[in-house]
Design a protein around this motif. Structure first.
Motif, PDB file in Angstrom:
ATOM      1  N   ALA A 144       0.819  -1.220   0.000  1.00 27.83           N
ATOM      2  CA  ALA A 144       0.000   0.000   0.000  1.00 27.83           C
ATOM      3  C   ALA A 144       0.849   1.266   0.000  1.00 27.83           C
ATOM      4  O   ALA A 144       0.379   2.332  -0.418  1.00 27.83           O
ATOM      5  CB  ALA A 144      -0.934  -0.003   1.208  1.00 27.83           C
ATOM      6  N   PRO A 148       0.837   3.765  -7.143  1.00 23.72           N
ATOM      7  CA  PRO A 148       0.021   2.829  -7.921  1.00 23.72           C
ATOM      8  C   PRO A 148       0.759   2.198  -9.104  1.00 23.72           C
ATOM      9  O   PRO A 148       0.586   1.010  -9.383  1.00 23.72           O
ATOM     10  CB  PRO A 148      -1.153   3.688  -8.390  1.00 23.72           C
ATOM     11  N   ASP A 149       1.593   2.994  -9.799  1.00 20.73           N
ATOM     12  CA  ASP A 149       2.284   2.427 -10.959  1.00 20.73           C
ATOM     13  C   ASP A 149       3.303   1.359 -10.557  1.00 20.73           C
ATOM     14  O   ASP A 149       3.452   0.332 -11.229  1.00 20.73           O
ATOM     15  CB  ASP A 149       2.961   3.535 -11.782  1.00 20.73           C
ATOM     16  N   ALA A 151       3.156  -0.434  -7.691  1.00 23.25           N
ATOM     17  CA  ALA A 151       2.395  -1.570  -7.164  1.00 23.25           C
ATOM     18  C   ALA A 151       1.917  -2.462  -8.308  1.00 23.25           C
ATOM     19  O   ALA A 151       1.941  -3.693  -8.211  1.00 23.25           O
ATOM     20  CB  ALA A 151       1.211  -1.083  -6.339  1.00 23.25           C
ATOM     21  N   LYS A 152       1.509  -1.837  -9.405  1.00 23.72           N
ATOM     22  CA  LYS A 152       1.056  -2.586 -10.576  1.00 23.72           C
ATOM     23  C   LYS A 152       2.201  -3.420 -11.150  1.00 23.72           C
ATOM     24  O   LYS A 152       2.026  -4.586 -11.520  1.00 23.72           O
ATOM     25  CB  LYS A 152       0.527  -1.611 -11.636  1.00 23.72           C
TER      26      LYS A 152
END
Length: 224
Positions: A144, A148-149, A151-152
């Motif tokens: 977390a 986001p990029d 984590a993807k």
């Protein structure tokens, strides 16, 4: 649940389980209870039984002392097959087989070969009673924290690594069996596992009820 004998009996069923709703549901339970996320599934090795003396099937192996890991569900499972479970640590297993403290055990081929177990217990019963499932886990808190990029990218890399590792583990398993088949005195015996599945089914159902996974067990069974 997925490591109990004969719950998963072939690679195609394993793939349907780990790539479908059953594993999604298990991953949700793990995340909810622990905060840990399952981001991929490794595995692919096939566990077979091996014994000090010849064995042909279910009736033939009853009463034999059989090495198990310290797990109540595994102890109950092998007891349901008529075996006499003996908890033995992995480092002590060779001596236990050699001395007859344990008369049989079960494991993936690559580990059987590397540890030299066929010297002490050369009679293989090709039960294929477990197709290994090894979750690749990551802290949900750590995941977390990533943008986001990134984590993807981590999730995509985990999925790619899992597919690759499962292929490697399966091929290594087959190569190890082929090498052991050439060893002097080693014999492989095919067996009808249907009676074994029916013998151990009540144990699955007992623990599935205890773990509140009855519906999930039925779905996994239907994917056989």
């Amino acid at each position: 649940l997925l490591e109990m004998p004969f719950v998963i009996t072939n690679v195609a069923q394993r793939d349907r389980v780990v790539e479908g709703r059953p594993m999604q549901q298990l991953a949700e339970i793990v995340k909810e209870k622990t905060g840990v996320e399952i981001i991929g599934i490794f595995g692919g090795g096939v566990r077979n039984m091996f014994f000090r003396k010849p064995v042909k099937g279910l009736e033939d192996m009853k009463g034999r002392r059989f090495r198990v890991q310290p797990s109540p569900q595994l102890t109950d499972s092998y007891k349901a097959l008529g075996l006499e479970p003996v908890v033995t640590s992995y480092p002590e297993l060779y001596n236990a087989l050699q001395q007859g403290v344990a008369e049989g055990a079960e494991m993936e081929a690559i580990y059987v070969e590397k540890a030299g177990f066929p010297v002490a217990a050369p009679y293989f019963l090709m039960t294929r009673h477990v197709i290994t499932v090894r979750p690749l886990c990551m802290s949900g808190k750590t995941l977390a924290k990533l943008p986001p990029d990134l984590a993807k990218i981590v999730r995509e890399a985990a999925a790619e690594a899992a597919r690759y590792e499962r292929g490697i583990e399966s091929s290594e398993d087959e190569a190890s069996l082929a090498r052991m088949a050439k060893m002097k005195g080693v014999t492989f015996t095919e067996v009808d596992v249907k009676p074994m599945i029916e013998a151990v089914r009540p144990v699955w159902e007992k623990y599935a009820k205890q773990w509140n996974l009855v519906d999930l067990l039925k779905e996994i069974d239907s994917l056989r």
